[in-house]
Design an enzyme around this catalytic site. Structure first.
Site, short mmCIF file in Angstrom:
data_model
loop_
_atom_site.label_atom_id
_atom_site.label_comp_id
_atom_site.label_asym_id
_atom_site.label_seq_id
_atom_site.Cartn_x
_atom_site.Cartn_y
_atom_site.Cartn_z
CG HIS A 18 -1.68 1.28 1.40
ND1 HIS A 18 -1.47 2.17 2.45
CD2 HIS A 18 -2.66 1.84 0.65
CE1 HIS A 18 -2.28 3.19 2.33
NE2 HIS A 18 -3.01 3.03 1.25
CB SER A 19 1.15 4.23 0.39
OG SER A 19 1.74 5.50 0.30
#
Length: 998
Positions: A166-167
């Site tokens: 994520h990210s």
């Protein structure tokens, strides 16, 4: 010139207002968060995995997620599930894995008979700010490799691993592919809202180098896919897979091409990572959450890791590629072709296999329709199957057919092609066998209602491909729900509307379709010249007359050069927010022809209404997209403005005691820097053609964006200097108290230290440079900024006090002189007394001596006054010059803020992180202390040369530092060094050659 100046003032004011309006608009035209929260059915627990690298990384950790009533760690036995590692991103917590892992555990319990289950691991990176400080990325990458090796030891046989990032965690997961030893154990990588090919803000050299290193290595070992002039993904229903020839065209490519890379973006709710950054040229598949089947909504940056709809899709895909072995262990399939088919089915569109012939019962409801438009409904449902035959034999111009089934399950086969025959019993047409066309049906999201099932077919292609077919068959299943179907056979020339996006100065709404026919199901708008991400077209679909009050329209947007960026939106009212906006996520490729390959907007209308379709250029959405897409350019433009202001201030010295000497904003009310914006665009073309200088940043955007950002920077610089003026005048004591708390010095000690630094500024440089080298360069900058501000504040207050006393003294002197002159005139006036007619003149020795003294003193006073008027403001009295240097130091302090925070956090664990700006910051601190020691600026010659160099530096900022923000450190350091060098050389030459300078 006056007219142009007035226009520049209006442009600056308009740009600031537009920028502020764009910021506000970001939070207005955003769809509500429709994500459902993921809940755990057991207490979430984390078992730490211990391995040797934990000593090397004391602040990191690897955990296994499980939900159990017992506290016993499952790691004591051999693991049997397929391993999945969750990699958190910027300031992310390892506990964010709970939603993903909990859904997987629940799914495994529901299908326990299959024996397929997943083992979720998660990594604790101490919530580090990896998006703004690149030094973290290399540490985290090394630890991630250790985690992969450690997880492999927990299984009897090495099992391929799936990484979910994520990210910035997605970028970390992608970067481990550069290690040949690790990459062979990676099965697939799923990135969630990750800036893959370039960072959101490139604030330091280490972060930029991390991206460059990853890109370089992947370019050698994996096939890249870039859009070309002929790319048009809108012509196919799904993304095409890479061919085997392309995979084998590069050296070593098959090794890494076996790894499946999937990227996803959150859509317009994600204000941290815009959609255009979430895709990569090395990906196999990209999808926006608004276009993923069974998700069909936009996720913000944080909700993307807990949105239930999205978590279910990811886990369904993982379970679909997991296989159970004979020893009851589960592994992920190594067949990439099979995995890719499954990914397309889950993330792009469901692709049911084309089935063979289906036998149909002849003794049921069979009907034939030959009309062009049909809207047939069964309000109470059907007791038995209903068959409707639609003839393929139509007039030549009717080439398209749109069919929609209502309230039909997604797995239901309701559309077929067949050869109809007449039965002798009742002379009705029936089909004994039919071929399902489920693979041609699109499942369109429909807000909170069940997805719409629509097929848009080409009648000519059907007749040409299946020459034996005579009819299409619509089969409606029995049930108690309202069911039916809509049919629309039309000439595509009447339903395809070609438009061009209006110019930004073109105001007003334009009509694309004045009125649609009742029963119309499909319209297609092709938009040309929509080439830049900031451009926005608003499309209005207004119902004119409806048979029912409630309607729904589904819009599908496709960008021909951007695969995976399809976007769906459902409209239920003309005033719905957000409205229907057409824009592109990435810049159009060079030499791309949007007239041949336009942006396509498909409108699937509700046939119960007649509509008017119009469009207009959306200024509000365009401004919000400028803020969202290009706010990272703002530091470069602000530094450019400060350099131009400094250039204008160099040869302008105010006289001591003049009112202008009190104005620190002298030089800020300028518009000449706008010339530099246009000039740099021409200079960029020259540099690219000469191929002598380094290639500028590839930012081929409209000049409108640069003008708005630059004019906003001019306005912000004026507000900053006015705010600093106010702080220097009124709040210097407050900042002094704050500095005492930060430095933990007593009042007497700080006064002594400040006095020493004011009279001997070289100690100022020694102290701050020592802090920068011994601790953190950002901390040294902070200390320098605080003391510089206090020195400037004290100097300004002293100068203001002297100025006021001088003016008061001048006023008193003027009053006294006026009274004396009046008294003298009264004394010289003859009195009304009797005088003798004749009087001998006797010399008055006292009066004559006073007159002579006044006459001799007057030239001396005038000469003294002229000398004072000719005195210039130098040193700290030149407040505009030092205020500009203070603002540049403040910009440098902000740029080094992430590095300083990283240093503060690393002190807890005794970790030494690299300081990418140490050299440049030391140069700035040394140059600033030298300038203060020389009482700069002095009235010297040669400022015109320095002005040209500063102008050149400002141009380099716009050419090389808009995206690579960390390069501003070098430009600012160079400007300080040039100033210090020029002042030192000028003072030295003035002492060696005094006659020349006189």
């Amino acid at each position: 010139m006056i007219v142009f100046r007035n226009c520049a003032v209006l442009l600056v004011i308009g740009s600031i207002c537009s920028f502020i309006y764009g910021i506000g608009q970001l939070h207005v035209e955003v769809e509500p968060n429709a994500c459902r929260m993921t809940y755990m059915f057991g207490e979430p627990m984390f078992a730490r995995v211990h391995f040797a690298a934990n000593k090397q990384f004391p602040n990191y950790g690897l955990y296994y997620y499980y939900e159990s009533v017992r506290r016993e760690s499952p790691l004591k036995s051999r693991m049997t599930g397929a391993p999945v590692i969750f990699v958190p991103g910027n300031a992310g917590s390892y506990k964010q894995v709970r939603s993903l892992a909990s859904v997987a555990l629940r799914k495994a319990r529901e299908h326990v008979e299959t024996g397929v289950h997943l083992d979720y691991y998660t990594i604790d990176f101490d919530e580090e700010l990896s998006a703004v400080y690149g030094g973290y990325m290399y540490h985290q990458q090394t630890f991630l490799k250790h985690c992969i090796r450690s997880i492999l030891t927990l299984y009897r046989q090495p099992s391929p691993i799936v990484l979910i990032g994520h990210s910035m965690g997605g970028k970390l997961a992608q970067s481990v592919l550069t290690d040949a030893e690790i990459s062979q154990h990676i099965n697939a990588i799923i990135s969630i809202s990750t800036p893959l090919d370039q960072p959101v803000l490139n604030l330091d050299a280490h972060l930029g180098q991390f991206y460059v290193d990853t890109h370089t290595q992947l370019s050698r070992t994996r096939t890249a896919s870039k859009p070309t002039n002929s790319t048009n993904v809108c012509q196919s229903l799904h993304q095409k897979q890479l061919s085997e020839e392309r995979m084998a065209s590069q050296e070593l490519s098959p090794k890494l091409d076996n790894v499946l890379l999937i990227s996803t973006g959150g859509g317009n709710r994600d204000l941290l990572v815009n959609a255009g950054l979430t895709s990569s040229q090395f990906n196999d598949l990209h999808a926006m959450t608004s276009a993923i089947p069974r998700v069909s909504l936009s996720c913000d940056h944080l909700s993307a890791v807990w949105c239930l709809q999205f978590m279910q899709v990811i886990n369904r895909f993982l379970f679909s590629i997991a296989q159970r072995r004979s020893d009851d262990t589960v592994i992920f399939s190594s067949n990439k072709q099979r995995n890719m088919h499954s990914a397309l089915s889950h993330f792009v569109r469901r692709r049911p296999r084309q089935q063979s012939l289906v036998n149909l019962p002849s003794r049921t409801n069979w009907h034939e329709e030959r009309r062009l438009v049909i809207n047939k409904f069964f309000a109470s449902g059907l007791k038995s199957q209903y068959h409707e035959l639609i003839s393929l034999q139509r007039q030549e111009r009717y080439k398209k057919i749109a069919i929609e089934a209502l309230n039909v399950e997604s797995d239901e086969n309701w559309l077929f092609g067949c050869e109809a025959q007449r039965h002798n019993d009742n002379e009705s047409l029936t089909c004994d066998k039919a071929t399902p066309l489920t693979h041609l049906i699109q499942r369109l999201p429909n807000a909170e209602i069940e997805a719409r099932s629509i097929a848009v077919l080409d009648l000519h292609n059907l007749r040409k491909t299946y020459q034996q077919w005579s009819h299409l068959l619509v089969r409606l299943p029995p049930g108690s729900q309202r069911t039916g179907y809509n049919l629309d056979i039309y000439d595509p020339k009447e339903r395809i509307v070609d438009i061009r996006i209006p110019r930004w100065y073109a105001y007003g709404r334009r009509t694309a379709v004045n009125e649609t026919l009742q029963g119309t199901l499909h319209y297609k708008l092709r938009v040309a010249e929509l080439v830049e991400p900031y451009q926005s077209l608003r499309v209005h679909v207004e119902p004119l007359q409806c048979l029912q009050p409630n309607y729904r329209i589904t819009a599908k947007l496709c960008v021909p050069w951007a695969a995976g960026f399809e976007r769906y939106q459902t409209l239920t009212s003309p005033d719905q927010k957000p409205g229907l906006y057409v824009n592109v996520p990435t810049l159009m490729p060079r030499h791309y022809n949007t007239s041949l390959n336009p942006v396509v907007l498909d409108l699937y209308l509700d046939p119960i209404c007649r509509y008017r379709i119009s469009y207009e250029y959306s200024y509000a959405d365009a401004l919000s997209r400028i803020v969202l897409q290009y706010y990272g350019w703002f530091p470069a433009h602000l530094v450019c403005v400060l350099l131009i202001v400094l250039r204008n201030q160099l040869d302008k010295f105010q006289h001591v005691g003049s009112f202008n000497s009190l104005k620190p904003y002298v030089g800020y009310l300028q518009y000449t820097s706008i010339y530099l914006v246009t000039g740099c665009r021409l200079l960029k073309k020259l540099i690219l053609n000469l191929k002598v200088f380094p290639e500028p940043e590839p930012l081929d955007y409209s000049i409108n964006v640069s003008i708005i950002i630059h004019c906003t920077a001019i306005g912000i610089s004026i507000l900053l200097v006015l705010g600093l003026w106010l702080a220097l005048t009124l709040y210097g004591h407050v900042f002094y108290r704050l500095a005492l708390r930060l430095t933990r010095l007593s009042t007497s000690s700080s006064n002594i230290l400040l006095s020493i630094m004011t009279h001997l500024p070289i100690t100022y440089g020694i102290l701050t440079i020592g802090v920068a080298i011994g601790a953190s360069s950002g901390l040294g900058l902070l200390l320098a900024f605080v003391f510089y501000f206090l020195m400037l504040s004290n100097a300004y207050k002293d100068y203001l006090e002297d100025f006021l006393w001088q003016k008061a003294a001048d006023l008193v002197k003027l009053t006294t002189t006026g009274a004396q002159q009046q008294q003298q005139s009264e004394d010289q006036t003859p009195a009304n007394t009797e005088q003798p007619l004749f009087e001998l003149d006797e010399p008055d020795t006292e009066t004559d001596s006073e007159t002579e003294a006044l006459q001799e003193a007057q030239p001396a006073a005038e000469e003294k006054s002229d000398e004072k008027a000719a005195e210039f403001c130098v040193g700290l009295q030149n407040f505009p010059f030092h205020v500009t240097l203070l603002l540049m130091l403040f910009m440098l302090l902000l740029l080094n803020g992430p590095t300083t925070l990283a240093w503060l956090r690393s002190r807890r664990h005794g970790i030494n992180l690299p300081d990418p700006s140490l050299v440049t910051n030391v140069i700035v601190l040394a140059s600033l202390s030298l300038l203060l020691q020389l009482r700069a600026p002095q009235k010297l010659r040669g400022y015109w040369i320095l002005s040209l160099v500063l102008y050149f530096c400002a141009g380099c900022v716009l050419l090389y530092s808009q995206a690579a923000v960390y390069r501003l450190n070098y430009v600012i350091a160079g400007a300080f060094a040039l100033l210090a060098g020029q002042q030192s050389l000028g003072c030295l030459l003035e002492k060696l050659l005094p006659k020349y300078f006189d």
